[in-house]
Enzyme design. Structure first.
Site, PDB file in Angstrom:
ATOM      1  CG  LEU A 173     -47.161  41.368   2.434  1.00 22.39           C
ATOM      2  CD1 LEU A 173     -47.417  42.731   1.800  1.00 22.39           C
ATOM      3  CD2 LEU A 173     -46.414  41.505   3.748  1.00 22.39           C
ATOM      4  CD  GLU A 190     -47.351  40.576  -5.250  1.00 20.27           C
ATOM      5  OE1 GLU A 190     -48.584  40.600  -5.041  1.00 20.27           O
ATOM      6  OE2 GLU A 190     -46.539  40.252  -4.366  1.00 20.27           O
ATOM      7  N   GLY A 221     -44.108  43.294  -2.731  1.00 23.29           N
ATOM      8  CA  GLY A 221     -45.126  43.339  -3.771  1.00 23.29           C
ATOM      9  C   GLY A 221     -46.497  43.192  -3.143  1.00 23.29           C
TER      10      GLY A 221
END
Length: 164
Positions: free
Chosen positions: A95, A137, A46
């Site tokens: 990330l 997210e 995501g």
């Protein structure tokens, strides 16, 4: 489309609340393409717009592509209607905080409304890993990262490991 630079913690953009976006915005398609290109290049599941320094309420997810066929999903202006079901704790990775998984407790099921790319208002119920990814997210759109789900003591220890 292009792979964009990921913003890494503690970049201030990751702590900002994103603004709604018009699904008819002519630049939105390119942003969504860039989000998917960046997601796949980084090996994630995501990616939210603020992670590439765009403060729009948009994120993309694809939780199946690593094990099989791609299932890309786009969420524009998402609103969490209801999170329910038994909560579960799992290690999550981000990330924007690379190589530092940490436990996050989340409800296992959620109901969400969002805009599709054609402007249609959508609604759906999600569970399992897809629900977890959507919640992760959605947190980004609200200026929240996985550090924010930790106790003060655990957060301090994790941030120290991250900074090392």
């Amino acid at each position: 489309m292009a792979v964009r630079e990921l913003r890494l913690w503690p970049d201030p953009v990751l702590s900002q609340v994103c603004d709604p976006v018009d699904p008819a915005d002519p630049e939105l398609g390119a942003l969504i393409g860039d989000l998917f290109d960046t997601l796949y290049a980084a090996g994630g599941r995501g990616l939210a717009a603020p992670q590439i320094a765009v403060l729009h309420r948009v994120f993309v997810v694809d939780v199946t592509w690593k094990e099989g066929a791609r299932d890309p999903r786009v969420f524009i202006n998402p609103v969490l209607e209801k999170a329910h079901g038994e909560a579960a704790t799992m290690d999550e990775q981000c990330l924007s905080i690379p190589d530092l998984p940490m436990p996050v407790t989340r409800p296992q099921t959620l109901r969400l409304t969002w805009d599709a790319q054609d402007g249609t208002r959508m609604s759906g119920t999600f569970d399992g890993i897809l629900a977890r990814c959507i919640q992760h997210e959605l947190d980004h759109l609200n200026g929240t990262v996985i550090f924010d789900h930790q106790s003060p003591e655990d957060r301090a220890a994790l941030e120290a490991r991250y900074a090392a």
